[in-house]
Design a protein around this motif. Structure first.
Motif, PDB file in Angstrom:
ATOM      1  N   VAL A 193      39.476  51.990  27.084  1.00 55.29           N
ATOM      2  CA  VAL A 193      38.307  53.091  26.942  1.00 55.29           C
ATOM      3  C   VAL A 193      37.371  53.388  28.072  1.00 55.29           C
ATOM      4  N   LYS A 194      37.013  52.434  28.695  1.00 56.48           N
ATOM      5  CA  LYS A 194      36.513  52.700  30.018  1.00 56.48           C
ATOM      6  C   LYS A 194      36.987  53.395  31.087  1.00 56.48           C
ATOM      7  N   ASP A 195      38.386  52.977  31.225  1.00 58.16           N
ATOM      8  CA  ASP A 195      39.241  53.747  32.093  1.00 58.16           C
ATOM      9  C   ASP A 195      39.384  55.252  31.790  1.00 58.16           C
ATOM     10  N   LEU A 196      39.344  55.605  30.498  1.00 58.92           N
ATOM     11  CA  LEU A 196      39.623  56.921  29.986  1.00 58.92           C
ATOM     12  C   LEU A 196      38.451  57.647  30.120  1.00 58.92           C
ATOM     13  N   THR A 197      37.490  57.073  29.543  1.00 65.67           N
ATOM     14  CA  THR A 197      36.042  57.896  29.786  1.00 65.67           C
ATOM     15  C   THR A 197      35.426  58.168  31.183  1.00 65.67           C
ATOM     16  N   ALA A 198      36.304  57.507  32.259  1.00 66.12           N
ATOM     17  CA  ALA A 198      35.696  57.604  33.497  1.00 66.12           C
ATOM     18  C   ALA A 198      36.110  58.847  33.959  1.00 66.12           C
ATOM     19  N   ASN A 199      37.311  59.449  33.334  1.00 66.32           N
ATOM     20  CA  ASN A 199      37.811  60.828  33.746  1.00 66.32           C
ATOM     21  C   ASN A 199      37.526  61.995  32.885  1.00 66.32           C
ATOM     22  N   MET A 200      36.408  61.636  32.056  1.00 68.30           N
ATOM     23  CA  MET A 200      36.291  62.439  30.975  1.00 68.30           C
ATOM     24  C   MET A 200      34.715  62.996  30.989  1.00 68.30           C
ATOM     25  N   MET A 201      34.473  64.241  30.163  1.00 63.77           N
ATOM     26  CA  MET A 201      33.233  64.629  30.065  1.00 63.77           C
ATOM     27  C   MET A 201      32.556  64.219  28.791  1.00 63.77           C
ATOM     28  N   LYS A 202      31.347  63.466  28.878  1.00 67.07           N
ATOM     29  CA  LYS A 202      30.380  63.277  27.699  1.00 67.07           C
ATOM     30  C   LYS A 202      29.936  64.585  27.110  1.00 67.07           C
ATOM     31  N   VAL A 203      30.130  64.400  25.573  1.00 69.57           N
ATOM     32  CA  VAL A 203      29.453  65.654  25.008  1.00 69.57           C
ATOM     33  C   VAL A 203      28.406  65.370  23.987  1.00 69.57           C
ATOM     34  N   LYS A 230      45.133  64.687  17.561  1.00 67.79           N
ATOM     35  CA  LYS A 230      45.577  65.744  16.888  1.00 67.79           C
ATOM     36  C   LYS A 230      45.373  65.536  15.234  1.00 67.79           C
ATOM     37  N   ASP A 231      45.317  64.360  14.854  1.00 64.43           N
ATOM     38  CA  ASP A 231      45.002  63.960  13.372  1.00 64.43           C
ATOM     39  C   ASP A 231      43.552  63.914  12.934  1.00 64.43           C
ATOM     40  N   GLY A 232      42.522  64.144  14.064  1.00 63.73           N
ATOM     41  CA  GLY A 232      41.028  63.941  13.652  1.00 63.73           C
ATOM     42  C   GLY A 232      40.495  63.106  14.812  1.00 63.73           C
ATOM     43  N   GLN A 233      39.368  62.290  14.385  1.00 63.07           N
ATOM     44  CA  GLN A 233      38.720  61.766  15.219  1.00 63.07           C
ATOM     45  C   GLN A 233      39.040  60.394  15.421  1.00 63.07           C
ATOM     46  N   LEU A 234      39.014  59.548  16.594  1.00 57.75           N
ATOM     47  CA  LEU A 234      39.485  58.126  16.623  1.00 57.75           C
ATOM     48  C   LEU A 234      38.190  57.444  17.445  1.00 57.75           C
ATOM     49  N   THR A 239      39.100  51.044  16.533  1.00 54.71           N
ATOM     50  CA  THR A 239      40.511  50.648  16.790  1.00 54.71           C
ATOM     51  C   THR A 239      40.682  49.292  17.658  1.00 54.71           C
ATOM     52  N   LYS A 240      41.606  48.728  17.125  1.00 56.50           N
ATOM     53  CA  LYS A 240      41.784  47.324  17.996  1.00 56.50           C
ATOM     54  C   LYS A 240      43.019  47.417  19.002  1.00 56.50           C
ATOM     55  N   GLY A 241      43.924  48.534  18.829  1.00 62.69           N
ATOM     56  CA  GLY A 241      44.877  48.676  19.948  1.00 62.69           C
ATOM     57  C   GLY A 241      44.285  49.864  21.040  1.00 62.69           C
ATOM     58  N   ASN A 242      45.332  49.883  21.851  1.00 64.17           N
ATOM     59  CA  ASN A 242      45.282  50.922  22.810  1.00 64.17           C
ATOM     60  C   ASN A 242      45.908  52.273  22.261  1.00 64.17           C
ATOM     61  N   LYS A 243      44.948  53.278  22.077  1.00 68.92           N
ATOM     62  CA  LYS A 243      45.445  54.577  21.464  1.00 68.92           C
ATOM     63  C   LYS A 243      45.345  55.709  22.605  1.00 68.92           C
ATOM     64  N   ARG A 244      45.365  55.231  23.851  1.00 65.19           N
ATOM     65  CA  ARG A 244      45.126  56.324  24.952  1.00 65.19           C
ATOM     66  C   ARG A 244      46.087  57.590  24.795  1.00 65.19           C
ATOM     67  N   ASP A 245      47.137  57.418  24.344  1.00 66.42           N
ATOM     68  CA  ASP A 245      48.190  58.325  24.318  1.00 66.42           C
ATOM     69  C   ASP A 245      47.904  59.270  22.897  1.00 66.42           C
ATOM     70  N   ASP A 246      47.099  59.040  22.150  1.00 72.15           N
ATOM     71  CA  ASP A 246      46.710  59.610  21.091  1.00 72.15           C
ATOM     72  C   ASP A 246      45.573  60.702  21.318  1.00 72.15           C
ATOM     73  N   VAL A 247      44.828  60.428  22.589  1.00 72.72           N
ATOM     74  CA  VAL A 247      43.793  61.232  22.676  1.00 72.72           C
ATOM     75  C   VAL A 247      44.059  62.633  23.430  1.00 72.72           C
ATOM     76  N   VAL A 248      43.227  63.670  22.750  1.00 69.62           N
ATOM     77  CA  VAL A 248      43.495  65.005  23.237  1.00 69.62           C
ATOM     78  C   VAL A 248      42.240  65.641  23.703  1.00 69.62           C
ATOM     79  N   GLY A 249      42.242  66.445  24.594  1.00 67.72           N
ATOM     80  CA  GLY A 249      41.135  67.098  25.371  1.00 67.72           C
ATOM     81  C   GLY A 249      40.597  66.255  26.216  1.00 67.72           C
ATOM     82  N   GLU A 250      39.237  66.684  26.908  1.00 68.42           N
ATOM     83  CA  GLU A 250      38.716  66.148  27.998  1.00 68.42           C
ATOM     84  C   GLU A 250      37.417  65.560  27.850  1.00 68.42           C
ATOM     85  N   THR A 251      36.847  65.354  26.434  1.00 64.09           N
ATOM     86  CA  THR A 251      35.591  65.193  26.220  1.00 64.09           C
ATOM     87  C   THR A 251      35.607  63.919  25.119  1.00 64.09           C
TER      88      THR A 251
END
Length: 95
Positions: A85-95, A72-76, A41-53
């Motif tokens: 993406v860097k900011d969001l993953t800094a607070n999440m757990m990698k699986v 909620k609609d599948g994978q992004l 994706t080219k744009g900021n989709k931060r608000d579409d992300v669900v979960g912590e991984t």
């Protein structure tokens, strides 16, 4: 006669092993969508992300380097170099 049967059996086994070990989902299943990100994706989709991984995907054609989030609609598929993406993953757990 038994040598002929053994030879045919070994040939069939060899063909099965070669077909099973071939790489690339597209080659084995033409027309199917590959089970990976082929674009990000080219744009900021931060608000579409669900979960912590999240999951990381390496670039292996036809797949591209990506960070995969659940929505909620599948994978992004997101660009791993994008700042959001860097900011969001800094607070999440990698699986």
């Amino acid at each position: 006669m038994s040598l002929k049967i053994l030879s045919i059996t070994l040939l069939l086994l060899f063909v099965c092993v070669c077909c099973h070990s071939s790489k690339g989902t597209r080659r084995r299943h033409p027309g199917r969508i590959p089970p990976c990100c082929v674009d990000v994706t080219k744009g900021n989709k931060r608000d579409d992300v669900v979960g912590e991984t999240y999951r990381e995907q390496a670039a292996t054609p036809p797949c591209v380097k990506a960070i995969i989030f659940d929505t909620k609609d599948g994978q992004l598929c997101a660009d791993p170099d994008a700042q959001w993406v860097k900011d969001l993953t800094a607070n999440m757990m990698k699986v």
